[in-house]
Structure formats: structure tokens, C-alpha cells
Write a protein that holds these residues in place. Structure first.
Motif, PDB file in Angstrom:
ATOM      1  N   ASP A   1      30.651  55.071 104.898  1.00 16.64           N
ATOM      2  CA  ASP A   1      31.881  55.652 104.360  1.00 16.64           C
ATOM      3  C   ASP A   1      32.232  56.937 105.096  1.00 16.64           C
ATOM      4  OD1 ASP A   1      33.929  55.528 102.113  1.00 16.64           O
ATOM      5  OD2 ASP A   1      33.070  57.517 101.745  1.00 16.64           O
TER       6      ASP A   1
ATOM      7  N   HIS B   1      35.569  57.554 107.729  1.00 18.95           N
ATOM      8  CA  HIS B   1      36.549  58.510 107.195  1.00 18.95           C
ATOM      9  C   HIS B   1      36.313  59.890 107.816  1.00 18.95           C
ATOM     10  CE1 HIS B   1      36.562  55.343 104.067  1.00 18.95           C
ATOM     11  NE2 HIS B   1      37.841  55.668 103.925  1.00 18.95           N
TER      12      HIS B   1
ATOM     13  N   GLN C   1      37.703  63.069 106.248  1.00 16.56           N
ATOM     14  CA  GLN C   1      37.187  63.474 104.942  1.00 16.56           C
ATOM     15  C   GLN C   1      35.791  64.087 105.029  1.00 16.56           C
ATOM     16  OE1 GLN C   1      37.521  60.260 102.088  1.00 16.56           O
ATOM     17  NE2 GLN C   1      39.493  59.608 102.924  1.00 16.56           N
TER      18      GLN C   1
ATOM     19  N   GLU D   1      38.837  54.606 112.239  1.00 16.20           N
ATOM     20  CA  GLU D   1      39.421  55.461 111.213  1.00 16.20           C
ATOM     21  C   GLU D   1      40.789  54.976 110.768  1.00 16.20           C
ATOM     22  OE1 GLU D   1      40.655  59.432 112.277  1.00 16.20           O
ATOM     23  OE2 GLU D   1      40.697  58.916 114.394  1.00 16.20           O
TER      24      GLU D   1
ATOM     25  N   SER E   1      42.614  49.910 107.360  1.00 16.27           N
ATOM     26  CA  SER E   1      42.948  50.051 105.942  1.00 16.27           C
ATOM     27  C   SER E   1      41.661  50.194 105.130  1.00 16.27           C
ATOM     28  CB  SER E   1      43.721  48.826 105.458  1.00 16.27           C
ATOM     29  OG  SER E   1      42.865  47.679 105.447  1.00 16.27           O
ATOM     30  N   GLU E   2      41.818  50.660 103.886  1.00 16.35           N
ATOM     31  CA  GLU E   2      40.635  50.809 103.045  1.00 16.35           C
ATOM     32  C   GLU E   2      39.966  49.461 102.803  1.00 16.35           C
ATOM     33  OE1 GLU E   2      39.059  53.641 101.986  1.00 16.35           O
ATOM     34  OE2 GLU E   2      40.465  54.494 103.426  1.00 16.35           O
TER      35      GLU E   2
ATOM     36  N   LYS F   1      37.984  48.639 105.884  1.00 16.12           N
ATOM     37  CA  LYS F   1      36.766  49.454 105.991  1.00 16.12           C
ATOM     38  C   LYS F   1      35.674  48.911 105.076  1.00 16.12           C
ATOM     39  CE  LYS F   1      39.112  53.687 107.443  1.00 16.12           C
ATOM     40  NZ  LYS F   1      39.513  55.069 107.116  1.00 16.12           N
ATOM     41  N   LYS F   2      36.043  48.472 103.904  1.00 17.55           N
ATOM     42  CA  LYS F   2      35.060  47.861 103.015  1.00 17.55           C
ATOM     43  C   LYS F   2      34.522  46.566 103.612  1.00 17.55           C
ATOM     44  CE  LYS F   2      36.760  49.760  98.646  1.00 17.55           C
ATOM     45  NZ  LYS F   2      37.320  49.454  97.304  1.00 17.55           N
TER      46      LYS F   2
END
Length: 811
Positions: free
Chosen positions: A650, A654, A657, A794, A797-798, A801-802
């Protein structure tokens, strides 16, 4: 066979190792090759860096040892006085664990005549066709130097024949105490001087000399079968090649130093599972790197057509000079010839620096941990206190393999058995440890016939990350990651859609894809903390030059890096992602992902609490305690590793973040330069001057790496020459930095010279006015944020990424 070797041979049988692989395993776990002298005398008395072996290995804190130091307790050892322990008192073992073989070893503490257990080592047969055969002419196995376990795997102890028991008891109160030995010496305790102890005092000899084997860093818990209690593992929980991601080897190496010393502040900032392999052969580049997991080595990529200058086995020298051909005296046809040849080799270390072949890389590890130090390489190191470029010790000089082979029997003992160690690397013990298999093993602890298939794993991952996540993640990996992290021919050809990442090799039965191509990528493209990529020990003229290929040193420097990056520097290898689930946090410095900590009961060893890492993104100032994210406790369980993997992926995906991490000084550091006078009290008078490096300047913390990277020798030379040869200095600075910047630097050097002439103690103040000189102009690396970079993926999309995380868990 020694009785203490029984668990090792049982492991060989359990893993199905042949005689050569088993011999290599025993060497990897036990052979110190004589570095007990380095760890007891050379490092401490000649280099002034103190290791407090009792602090690390004291038996009364055995249960706290893993949490404090990350080391793996030897299952065969025990604390004296515990039920079933042969030793009933700590005095019998001088405060250490009792370990198999100690019944004999302890007889020789303070006496000569000890016969090392390595003398009974059973060699595997010579390889067929070995140029130095067919008669076995290997160096005596005694020179492998096994000793007995010091209580933690990879750490070995030897009886000190110079030990004086009566003197020891007079100093410490009893045989099992080291309190007086570790107590500060009064003469060095006055005027705020950082404390030093009798670890540096050669007039008092300890009962043991402590050596380290390669396994001290690489022995780890088996991800497939972790121990229920990490402080009490069984032999079945241990593998020799995984790499110990909890090891605090850097803190071990300065365990006898006060925390306000330059050495402690420079060493003790490597994260768990990392070590600065150039900390001893110091190149003044702050570069801790992860302890490698040696997985599926038969599938690791090799590189053909490399120009390699190295020594090769031969039968005769025919009148050639010793510098290029040497025959071992007393042996028949056991000769070595040095020549430049085109070869196929691995690229090893973070930037591929070890590049003369796997055997040479293995041999170099033994030098890096202290073998043959006095005979071969101590005099090639740079003396950090030597400021005159005309004098020996100003800079590094190249280690000479031929000279070391001739003069150090420990070198020959290891070299003659390198094939066995490499065979161990190729053995079943180095096979991949997939999450599917680990979960199945966990289920079988409850139900011995339980099964957990690939489809079960995929189903569970899809349930966690979304329908079809694994399949979608594989496609994303092919599009985003496979160009660097696949060794398949299809990836090399750019045909990513055709790659089968889970295909097995029909010959070895291992995963065919090593999941990394090992190619060198410019550090500016990777974007991660670049200091390790600027490592310089393998450059021409530097200490490990003979372990780097000519092809390596011909690599062009990274054009986007401002720091010096010539001589093959400025690259990172595209590493393997095999078993990524078991080896988080990520990157070469373990900086991407949560910070790890052991949370020991002895708070004096709670190293993470001493060095919080997270800083404010605006000005890189240390965040207050209430804003520091909590560290994650060491957890080698299957679930613990998997949870850490997810959190680290994660963070990887990201980058915006990520809370930036910078390691800062946590105490002022005072350097005292000049002789001292002692009047017999706890006070002393310094003839010279002191320099205090503050932990904060103008409210901001000082980066610990800045100290390690500061090229103080070049700075002092330019400082002197700015006064006496300003034209020469200006010409050099203008050529490097441009006319405007070069003239500015010269003007500041002149200004510092004038200020220090008026106020000899004012150097730090003068530099504080001109911080760019330390952080940029005379620094080997300007980078500060340790968890930046590797921004690939990066923009996904979320959901993607999952999905990618789900697929990575299957590798």
C-alpha cells in the motif's frame, strides 16, 4: 563428526541435501575463518569501535535477545541454571549460554591447546575434473574456525588462552559478570568525553573471542514454518538462506559505544534487516542495504560476455611472476593464474558490484565480516583521522587477492570449499516459500491431512481484494512491472502477454521465472534513496576493486545525478519479487512500509524509540511523538508477514501518501582532537580543541547520513589549499561546479580559514553559516528522504492497486 553437528546433519537429511551441499551448509552456519581476532581486537583497539558482546549475548537476557537484536537463538543452547541445562551457574559459562561443545571448550578458557571442532569437519569429495585434483590438497579444515555457538546462530565463541580468571573476578566481582569490563574508564570520563570502557583496554582479556559466520545475517525463521515463540525456536523453524529481516547487526557492531559518539550515530541508523556493507571498509557513503534472501538461485539471471580480470585454477606457472601466477608451497600442481577473460557471471549486491563470479562474491563476504583482516586488508582502509593526502591511510587502496591467498590460511580454507557453499545456495533449502504452501502448513498444524491449493489461495485473495482480482492483477503486472521484474525470455523480447509467471523449470522443479531480470537500472529512473547506488568500494583504486568486472566499471554514470557516480556507480539491480509476501518492508533500505521494532523488555535496547524516523514533509523536521506512527512489532508468523506485506505494498503504490522518513541525530556529538592529560582523577585536560556537532541547527534536526556522507578529507585539503594555492583550487572547483558556484565555494573556504584562524574551536560555527558545503559540495550523497521514489504504478486506480497486491501475494 562432532556431537554438536548432529542437528545440522539432521537438517541436511530433512532438506535432502547431498554431501557437497551439506558441507557448504555447515560452513555457512559455522565458519568464521578467523574473524574472532577482528571482532575482539582489531575493530575495537585499532578502529576504536567497541562491540559489547556480553550485552548482545548475555544469557540472563536470552528470552529478550530476538526482540532486542533480532538475532536467532540457537535451539541447542540454554541458560545455565535452567532445568536440564548442563551448566548450573552463569559463572561456569562467564555469563553466556551453555551450548553443545562447551564441555570441551570451557576447559581451555585461559589455557592454550584448544582443538577447534572444524578440525573434524568432513569434507565432501572434490569435484570431478577439478584442476587442483585428483588428490585432495585443500587447506586444513581447522582454519575454517568453528568454535562453539555463542547462543545465537551465526555467532561463535572461542576460548581466550590469555584470559586471567583471577584478574577477571577482581574486576567484575565474579566470573559470570562483565560489569567491571563494560564500566567506563575514569581517565576517559572527564570533561564530557563520551564514555569508553575496558573493551578498548588491552590490559584486560575477556574469556571468549567472538567470531561471526555468514549465517549471522542470513539465518532466519522459515516463512513456511515459523516458531510459535521466536525466542524459543526449534531447528525445524530455521533456514540458512532466507536473510534475517529483523537483524540489528549495525547496533550490534556499536553495542559498546556511548550513544553520543560519532560512531554510534553513524552506524546505528540502519533499519532492521539492513546493514551497511561498507561500514568497516568505509567509503564515506551512507548506504545500508537489505540482507538478501537467496531464493531459487539456479534460476537467477547471469550475464554473458563480461570482461573479468580474476584468478583461475591452473596446474603450473612455468616461470611466470608471482603477481600473475602462484603455486602453493608443499602442494603438487595447486596453482592460480590471473588473467582477463570473457566470462558469464552473476551480478551481486544492490548495484551488481560483485561481478567476477559467484565464488568470488562468496569469498568477499568473509573479508567483509573480518576474516584475514590483519594479514590482508586492514592496511588498505582509509584512516578517517588521516588528513594528509601524502600519507598512507588518506584513501583506500585495493585489496590484493593474490597476496591474501599467499599470506592467510583462512583465505585458502574458505576458497578451497567455495564450491560447497555455492552448492548449498543451489540446494532445496533455497527454494521459494510460497504463501499457498505456508497457509497449507498452518492448516496442517490443526489437521495433518489438510490441503490448500492454488485455487484456494486465489479464491481467498479474490474474496479479500475483489472478484477476479488475481487475474486482473497479473495483467497489470505484465503491463507495469514485468519489464524489470521477470527473467523470462518473453519479457526480454517484450512479449509480456505470453509470460507464465508460475511455470516450473522441468530440470530443477523450481519456478522458471526468477521474477527479476537483475539488469542495472539508473538510480534516477528508480528514484529511490540513492546513496546505496553511489557505493564506491568496487571502483578502480578502491578496496574491493578486484571483485568488480571491467564491464561493471565501464558503465557510464547516471547523467541525472549531481553527486559523483563514475566507475560503474549510480545503478540499482532489478531485484527478484519471489515471495514478496514474506520479505516486507521494501526497497534496498527497508524504508517503504511500516517501521519495525522489537519492543524488548530491556529498554536500553529499544533502538527504535531512540531514533524515530518520520518527519514533516514541509521542512523535514522531526514530528512530535504524538504524530509519529507506531512501529510494528517483530512478527515472523505467516499472518504477521502477510499483514506487513499488504501495508508495505500500500505504501509502495501510494507514494504521495507516504509520510517522509529521515534518520536524524538524536544527541549532540562531541569530537575531541588532540592529546589529553590525566591527573588521576575523573577530570582530564585536552591539549587541542573540541568540535560539537549539534543534534539540531536552527530548530531542525541534523541528518545522520550527512555525517556519514561528509567528505571531510577533501574539504580539509581544499581549506588548506584555498589559503596557499587558491588559483589551483579555483580552477578545480570551477571545472566541477561552474564559474559562479566555483568562485562562491572558494570565497567561503577562504572565509572559513580566516574565522578558524581567529577562533580554533569555531569550525562548526563557520560551517553552520554555510551548510551547503557539508550537505552538497563535500557530500558523497545529497539525498535525505529515505522512503521516496519507485513511483511505478502510482497512477493505477484503487481497484487496480488492490488487484496488483492480490497477484503479488501469489509470487
Amino acid at each position: 563428526m562432532q556431537a554438536q553437528d548432529a542437528p545440522y546433519y539432521a537438517a541436511c537429511a530433512r532438506e535432502g541435501l547431498d554431501a557437497s551441499q551439506c558441507a557448504g551448509r555447515l560452513i555457512w552456519f559455522k565458519a568464521t575463518a578467523g574473524n574472532d581476532r577482528f571482532n575482539t581486537y582489531v575493530f575495537q583497539q585499532r578502529m576504536g569501535v567497541l562491540i559489547d558482546w556480553f550485552r548482545v549475548l548475555r544469557s540472563d537476557q536470552r528470552d529478550d535477545r530476538f526482540r532486542a537484536w533480532g538475532v536467532i537463538n540457537d535451539p541447542g543452547c540454554c541458560t545455565p541454571g535452567d532445568p536440564n541445562c548442563p551448566a548450573k551457574s552463569l559463572d561456569e559459562t562467564y555469563g553466556f549460554d551453555w551450548c553443545p561443545g562447551d564441555a570441551e571448550l570451557l576447559k581451555y578458557v585461559g589455557k592454550p591447546g584448544y582443538r577447534d571442532p572444524a578440525c573434524d569437519f568432513k569434507d565432501a569429495a572434490l569435484k570431478a575434473g577439478d584442476p587442483h585434483g585428483p588428490e585432495d590438497q585443500r587447506q586444513s579444515a581447522c582454519d575454517l574456525a568453528f568454535g562453539t555457538s555463542a547462543g545465537a546462530l551465526g555467532f561463535r565463541k572461542f576460548p581466550n588462552p590469555r584470559f586471567d580468571r583471577d584478574q577477571w573476578i577482581a574486576l567484575n566481582g565474579r566470573a559470570g559478570s562483565w560489569a567491571g569490563y563494560a564500566k567506563p574508564i575514569p581517565a576517559a570520563g572527564g570533561s564530557g568525553e563520551p564514555a569508553k570502557s575496558r573493551l578498548m583496554d588491552g590490559s584486560v582479556e575477556p574469556p571468549f573471542l567472538i567470531g561471526t559466520a555468514c549465517g549471522s545475517c542470513h539465518i532466519a525463521f522459515d516463512p513456511l514454518n515459523p516458531p510459535k515463540d521466536p525466542a524459543h525456536p526449534a531447528w525445524e523453524n530455521i533456514k540458512g538462506l532466507q536473510g534475517n529481516q529483523y537483524s540489528r547487526i549495525s547496533e550490534i557492531m556499536v553495542s559498546g559505544m556511548a550513544t553520543n559518539t560519532l560512531e554510534w550515530q553513524m552506524f546505528a541508523h540502519a533499519r532492521p534487516g539492513t546493514t551497511d556493507t561498507s561500514a568497516i571498509p568505509n567509503d564515506q557513503v551512507n548506504n545500508p542495504g537489505t540482507i538478501n534472501a537467496l531464493i531459487n538461485i539456479p534460476q537467477r539471471p547471469v550475464f554473458a560476455g563480461e570482461q573479468v580480470l580474476r584468478w583461475h585454477k591452473t596446474r603450473a606457472c612455468e616461470g611466470q611472476p608471482e603477481a600473475v601466477c602462484w603455486c602453493e608451497p608443499g602442494r603438487e600442481g595447486k596453482c592460480w593464474e590471473k588473467s582477463l577473460q570473457t566470462e558469464t557471471v552473476h551480478h551481486i549486491l544492490k548495484g551488481g558490484e560483485d561481478s567476477i563470479g559467484a565464488l568470488g562474491a562468496i569469498q568477499r563476504v568473509y573479508f567483509n565480516i573480518g576474516s584475514c583482516s590483519e594479514a590482508c586488508w586492514m592496511n588498505h582502509l582509509s584512516d578517517l583521522r588521516q588528513l594528509d593526502p601524502q600519507q598512507r591511510g588518506f584513501g583506500q587502496t585495493p585489496f590484493d587477492i593474490g597476496q591474501c591467498r599467499r599470506d592467510c590460511p583462512n583465505f585458502r580454507a574458505i576458497e578451497d570449499r567455495l564450491d560447497n557453499v555455492l552448492d548449498f545456495f543451489m540446494s532445496a533449502e533455497a527454494r521459494a516459500t510460497d504463501l499457498r504452501e505456508a497457509r497449507e502448513h498452518e492448516l496442517r498444524k490443526i489437521s495433518p491431512t489438510a490441503e490448500y491449493s492454488d485455487q484456494d489461495l486465489i479464491a481467498d485473495l479474490n474474496a479479500e481484494f475483489g472478484d477476479g482480482a488475481v487475474a486482473r492483477g497479473e495483467q497489470i503486472f505484465k503491463q507495469t512491472c514485468a519489464r524489470c521484474h521477470s527473467s523470462s525470455p518473453e519479457a526480454a523480447a517484450g512479449n509480456f502477454d505470453a509470460i507464465d509467471f508460475h511455470k516450473t523449470d522441468p530440470k530443477s522443479g523450481l519456478r522458471a521465472d526468477w521474477m527479476g531480470n537483475d539488469q542495472a537500472t539508473l538510480v534516477s529512473e528508480v528514484g529511490t534513496f540513492r546513496c546505496r547506488a553511489l557505493h564506491s568500494n568496487h571502483m578502480s583504486g578502491h578496496i574491493w576493486a578486484q571483485f568488480g568486472s571491467e564491464t561493471l566499471r565501464a558503465r557510464p554514470p547516471d547523467p541525472n545525478v549531481k553527486e559523483p557516480s563514475d566507475g560503474g556507480r549510480g545503478y540499482y539491480r532489478n531485484i527478484s519479487l519471489l515471495n514478496l509476501w514474506a520479505h516486507a518492508p521494501f526497497m534496498h533500505n527497508n524504508a517503504i512500509g511500516p517501521e519495525l521494532c522489537g519492543q524488548p523488555a530491556n529498554k536500553a535496547n529499544a533502538f527504535y524509540a531512540m531514533r524515530p524516523r518520520y518527519v514533516d514533509a514541509r521542512d523535514l523536521s522531526l514530528l512530535p511523538p504524538e504524530k509519529q506512527p507506531a512501529c510494528w512489532a517483530y512478527d515472523p508468523s505467516v499472518t504477521g508477514r502477510y499483514d506487513l506485506f499488504k501495508a508495505s505494498v500500500d505504501a509502495l503504490l501510494h507514494p504521495d501518501q507516504r509520510m517522509p522518513k529521515v534518520t536524524l541525530l538524536n544527541e549532540d556529538v562531541t569530537l575531541r582532537i588532540g592529546p589529553r592529560l590525566w591527573d588521576g582523577t575523573d577530570k582530564e585536560k585536552l591539549l587541542g580543541f573540541s568540535l560539537t556537532i549539534p543534534a539540531t541547527i536552527d530548530g531542525r534536526g541534523v541528518n545522520a547520513g550527512t555525517l556519514g556522507n561528509f567528505q571531510h578529507k577533501a574539504f580539509v585539503v581544499d581549506l588548506v589549499q584555498a589559503k596557499f594555492k587558491p588559483a589551483e583550487v579555483e580552477k578545480r572547483l570551477v571545472a566541477q561546479w561552474g564559474e559562479q558556484e566555483g568562485k562562491r565555494i572558494l570565497a567561503d573556504l577562504k572565509g572559513i580559514t580566516e574565522e578558524v584562524t581567529r577562533q580554533p574551536n569555531g569550525l562548526i560555527e563557520a560551517l553552520k553559516k554555510r551548510p551547503y558545503l557539508v550537505k552538497k559540495i563535500y557530500s558523497s550523497c545529497f539525498a535525505e528522504v529515505e522512503n521516496a521514489g519507485h513511483r511505478f504504478g502510482e497512477d493505477l486506480s484503487e481497484a487496480d492497486k488492490k488487484a496488483l497486491t492480490a497477484f503479488l501475494a501469489t509470487l
